[in-house]
Motif scaffolding. Structure first.
Motif, PDB file in Angstrom:
ATOM      1  N   SER A  64       4.778  68.854  83.085  1.00  0.00           N
ATOM      2  CA  SER A  64       5.186  68.257  84.333  1.00  0.00           C
ATOM      3  C   SER A  64       6.944  68.372  83.620  1.00  0.00           C
ATOM      4  O   SER A  64       7.265  69.364  82.844  1.00  0.00           O
ATOM      5  CB  SER A  64       5.015  66.911  84.412  1.00  0.00           C
ATOM      6  OG  SER A  64       5.129  66.180  83.071  1.00  0.00           O
ATOM      7  N   LEU A  65       7.207  68.643  84.975  1.00  0.00           N
ATOM      8  CA  LEU A  65       8.660  68.560  84.768  1.00  0.00           C
ATOM      9  C   LEU A  65       9.020  67.478  83.157  1.00  0.00           C
ATOM     10  O   LEU A  65       8.663  66.488  83.053  1.00  0.00           O
ATOM     11  CB  LEU A  65       9.471  68.668  85.496  1.00  0.00           C
ATOM     12  CG  LEU A  65       9.344  69.434  86.863  1.00  0.00           C
ATOM     13  CD1 LEU A  65      10.284  68.999  88.046  1.00  0.00           C
ATOM     14  CD2 LEU A  65       9.252  70.860  86.538  1.00  0.00           C
ATOM     15  N   THR A  66      10.132  68.070  82.957  1.00  0.00           N
ATOM     16  CA  THR A  66      11.225  67.307  81.614  1.00  0.00           C
ATOM     17  C   THR A  66      12.014  66.142  81.869  1.00  0.00           C
ATOM     18  O   THR A  66      12.291  66.983  83.531  1.00  0.00           O
ATOM     19  CB  THR A  66      11.731  67.945  80.317  1.00  0.00           C
ATOM     20  OG1 THR A  66      12.716  68.494  81.050  1.00  0.00           O
ATOM     21  CG2 THR A  66      10.859  68.577  79.710  1.00  0.00           C
ATOM     22  N   GLN A  67      12.509  65.246  81.910  1.00  0.00           N
ATOM     23  CA  GLN A  67      13.751  64.747  82.468  1.00  0.00           C
ATOM     24  C   GLN A  67      15.323  64.929  82.764  1.00  0.00           C
ATOM     25  O   GLN A  67      15.637  65.717  84.104  1.00  0.00           O
ATOM     26  CB  GLN A  67      13.995  63.557  82.212  1.00  0.00           C
ATOM     27  CG  GLN A  67      15.217  62.494  82.374  1.00  0.00           C
ATOM     28  CD  GLN A  67      15.691  61.471  81.552  1.00  0.00           C
ATOM     29  OE1 GLN A  67      15.381  61.477  80.383  1.00  0.00           O
ATOM     30  NE2 GLN A  67      16.266  60.243  82.138  1.00  0.00           N
ATOM     31  N   GLN A  68      15.016  66.130  81.827  1.00  0.00           N
ATOM     32  CA  GLN A  68      16.343  67.654  81.975  1.00  0.00           C
ATOM     33  C   GLN A  68      15.901  68.495  83.344  1.00  0.00           C
ATOM     34  O   GLN A  68      16.967  68.743  84.157  1.00  0.00           O
ATOM     35  CB  GLN A  68      16.467  68.098  81.095  1.00  0.00           C
ATOM     36  CG  GLN A  68      17.998  69.134  80.827  1.00  0.00           C
ATOM     37  CD  GLN A  68      19.211  68.045  80.938  1.00  0.00           C
ATOM     38  OE1 GLN A  68      19.336  66.835  80.931  1.00  0.00           O
ATOM     39  NE2 GLN A  68      20.137  68.023  81.889  1.00  0.00           N
ATOM     40  N   GLU A  69      14.748  69.064  83.546  1.00  0.00           N
ATOM     41  CA  GLU A  69      14.944  70.084  84.715  1.00  0.00           C
ATOM     42  C   GLU A  69      14.516  68.904  86.111  1.00  0.00           C
ATOM     43  O   GLU A  69      15.170  69.563  86.936  1.00  0.00           O
ATOM     44  CB  GLU A  69      12.801  69.998  83.870  1.00  0.00           C
ATOM     45  CG  GLU A  69      12.722  70.750  82.956  1.00  0.00           C
ATOM     46  CD  GLU A  69      11.460  71.941  82.554  1.00  0.00           C
ATOM     47  OE1 GLU A  69      11.210  72.446  82.247  1.00  0.00           O
ATOM     48  OE2 GLU A  69      10.841  70.893  82.829  1.00  0.00           O
ATOM     49  N   LEU A  70      13.790  68.009  86.305  1.00  0.00           N
ATOM     50  CA  LEU A  70      14.350  67.228  87.354  1.00  0.00           C
ATOM     51  C   LEU A  70      15.889  66.907  87.484  1.00  0.00           C
ATOM     52  O   LEU A  70      15.939  67.139  88.866  1.00  0.00           O
ATOM     53  CB  LEU A  70      13.264  65.641  87.164  1.00  0.00           C
ATOM     54  CG  LEU A  70      13.397  64.898  88.051  1.00  0.00           C
ATOM     55  CD1 LEU A  70      12.354  65.886  89.340  1.00  0.00           C
ATOM     56  CD2 LEU A  70      12.657  64.225  87.851  1.00  0.00           C
ATOM     57  N   LEU A  71      16.579  66.682  86.990  1.00  0.00           N
ATOM     58  CA  LEU A  71      18.103  65.994  86.947  1.00  0.00           C
ATOM     59  C   LEU A  71      17.979  67.579  87.183  1.00  0.00           C
ATOM     60  O   LEU A  71      19.934  67.533  88.076  1.00  0.00           O
ATOM     61  CB  LEU A  71      18.301  65.833  85.524  1.00  0.00           C
ATOM     62  CG  LEU A  71      17.959  64.424  85.498  1.00  0.00           C
ATOM     63  CD1 LEU A  71      18.955  63.741  83.832  1.00  0.00           C
ATOM     64  CD2 LEU A  71      18.585  63.176  86.700  1.00  0.00           C
ATOM     65  N   GLN A  72      18.017  68.445  86.813  1.00  0.00           N
ATOM     66  CA  GLN A  72      18.768  69.776  87.104  1.00  0.00           C
ATOM     67  C   GLN A  72      18.241  70.567  88.437  1.00  0.00           C
ATOM     68  O   GLN A  72      19.074  71.165  89.049  1.00  0.00           O
ATOM     69  CB  GLN A  72      18.271  71.216  85.730  1.00  0.00           C
ATOM     70  CG  GLN A  72      19.740  70.747  84.628  1.00  0.00           C
ATOM     71  CD  GLN A  72      18.615  71.769  83.664  1.00  0.00           C
ATOM     72  OE1 GLN A  72      17.927  72.662  84.209  1.00  0.00           O
ATOM     73  NE2 GLN A  72      19.545  72.083  82.717  1.00  0.00           N
ATOM     74  N   ALA A  84      23.895  62.796  82.530  1.00  0.00           N
ATOM     75  CA  ALA A  84      24.832  61.686  81.081  1.00  0.00           C
ATOM     76  C   ALA A  84      23.831  60.615  81.490  1.00  0.00           C
ATOM     77  O   ALA A  84      23.304  60.073  80.870  1.00  0.00           O
ATOM     78  CB  ALA A  84      25.723  62.222  81.552  1.00  0.00           C
ATOM     79  N   ARG A  85      23.451  59.668  82.764  1.00  0.00           N
ATOM     80  CA  ARG A  85      22.847  58.995  83.112  1.00  0.00           C
ATOM     81  C   ARG A  85      21.890  58.867  82.936  1.00  0.00           C
ATOM     82  O   ARG A  85      21.106  58.009  82.712  1.00  0.00           O
ATOM     83  CB  ARG A  85      23.437  58.449  84.461  1.00  0.00           C
ATOM     84  CG  ARG A  85      24.829  57.823  84.605  1.00  0.00           C
ATOM     85  CD  ARG A  85      24.991  56.990  85.943  1.00  0.00           C
ATOM     86  NE  ARG A  85      26.252  56.810  85.871  1.00  0.00           N
ATOM     87  CZ  ARG A  85      27.050  56.647  87.494  1.00  0.00           C
ATOM     88  NH1 ARG A  85      26.152  56.208  88.494  1.00  0.00           N
ATOM     89  NH2 ARG A  85      27.747  55.289  87.586  1.00  0.00           N
ATOM     90  N   GLY A  86      20.854  59.443  83.552  1.00  0.00           N
ATOM     91  CA  GLY A  86      20.158  60.187  83.329  1.00  0.00           C
ATOM     92  C   GLY A  86      18.477  59.724  84.094  1.00  0.00           C
ATOM     93  O   GLY A  86      17.799  59.387  83.384  1.00  0.00           O
ATOM     94  N   TYR A  87      19.488  59.664  85.324  1.00  0.00           N
ATOM     95  CA  TYR A  87      18.113  59.143  86.502  1.00  0.00           C
ATOM     96  C   TYR A  87      18.900  59.540  87.828  1.00  0.00           C
ATOM     97  O   TYR A  87      19.652  60.413  87.967  1.00  0.00           O
ATOM     98  CB  TYR A  87      17.902  57.602  86.716  1.00  0.00           C
ATOM     99  CG  TYR A  87      19.398  57.279  87.331  1.00  0.00           C
ATOM    100  CD1 TYR A  87      19.234  56.671  88.222  1.00  0.00           C
ATOM    101  CD2 TYR A  87      19.823  56.350  86.153  1.00  0.00           C
ATOM    102  CE1 TYR A  87      20.650  56.267  88.812  1.00  0.00           C
ATOM    103  CE2 TYR A  87      21.094  55.739  86.340  1.00  0.00           C
ATOM    104  CZ  TYR A  87      21.636  55.320  88.241  1.00  0.00           C
ATOM    105  OH  TYR A  87      22.586  54.546  87.970  1.00  0.00           O
ATOM    106  N   TYR A  88      17.708  60.091  88.179  1.00  0.00           N
ATOM    107  CA  TYR A  88      18.062  60.566  89.819  1.00  0.00           C
ATOM    108  C   TYR A  88      18.035  59.421  91.123  1.00  0.00           C
ATOM    109  O   TYR A  88      16.897  58.714  91.077  1.00  0.00           O
ATOM    110  CB  TYR A  88      17.381  61.732  90.394  1.00  0.00           C
ATOM    111  CG  TYR A  88      17.249  61.865  91.353  1.00  0.00           C
ATOM    112  CD1 TYR A  88      18.528  62.737  92.635  1.00  0.00           C
ATOM    113  CD2 TYR A  88      16.309  61.784  92.391  1.00  0.00           C
ATOM    114  CE1 TYR A  88      18.831  63.610  93.477  1.00  0.00           C
ATOM    115  CE2 TYR A  88      16.400  62.405  94.311  1.00  0.00           C
ATOM    116  CZ  TYR A  88      17.790  63.090  94.533  1.00  0.00           C
ATOM    117  OH  TYR A  88      17.811  63.118  95.849  1.00  0.00           O
ATOM    118  N   GLU A  89      19.035  59.436  92.054  1.00  0.00           N
ATOM    119  CA  GLU A  89      18.892  58.469  92.603  1.00  0.00           C
ATOM    120  C   GLU A  89      18.841  58.989  94.546  1.00  0.00           C
ATOM    121  O   GLU A  89      19.896  59.748  94.524  1.00  0.00           O
ATOM    122  CB  GLU A  89      20.376  56.778  93.244  1.00  0.00           C
ATOM    123  CG  GLU A  89      20.728  56.298  94.218  1.00  0.00           C
ATOM    124  CD  GLU A  89      21.724  55.085  93.724  1.00  0.00           C
ATOM    125  OE1 GLU A  89      22.166  55.479  93.066  1.00  0.00           O
ATOM    126  OE2 GLU A  89      21.594  54.786  94.022  1.00  0.00           O
TER     127      GLU A  89
END
Length: 94
Positions: A64-72, A84-89
Motif C-alpha cells: 500500500s502507499l506509505t504515509q509520505q506517498e499519500l501526502l504527496q 510535516a504535520r503528517g496527515y491529510y485533512e
C-alpha cells in the motif's frame, strides 16, 4: 420495565426535551426493545467452531502507499495539510 421516570432521566442525560406524548411513546418503545432482548435470551444457541465463523477469504498482506506517498498525492489540493504535520485533512462536509 422502563418507567416514565426512567425516560425522563434518559432525556435529561441526552439533553433533549420531551413532552408528555413523547414520554409515553418512548416508554412504550423502550419496553418493547427490552421485551425483544428477553426473547433473545431464550434462544438456545450452540457455540460456533472457528472454521465456521470466518466465512470470508483469508487475510493477505498487500503493498500500500506509505504515509509520505499519500501526502504527496494531495499536495496540490487546497485542502492538503503540510507533510510535516503528517496527515491529510479532507474538505469539510456541508
Amino acid at each position: 420495565m422502563i418507567t416514565k421516570t426512567d425516560v425522563e432521566q434518559i432525556a435529561w442525560l441526552a439533553c433533549i426535551e420531551l413532552d408528555e406524548e413523547d414520554m409515553q411513546a418512548f416508554t412504550i418503545q423502550f419496553n418493547a426493545i427490552l421485551e425483544y432482548f428477553e426473547e433473545l435470551e431464550d434462544i438456545e444457541a450452540e457455540p460456533i467452531e472457528e472454521e465456521e465463523r470466518n466465512m470470508l477469504r483469508a487475510d493477505e498482506v498487500t503493498a500500500s502507499l506509505t504515509q509520505q506517498e499519500l501526502l504527496q498525492t494531495h499536495q496540490e489540493s487546497k485542502t492538503a495539510i503540510s507533510g510535516a504535520r503528517g496527515y491529510y485533512e479532507p474538505p469539510r462536509a456541508r
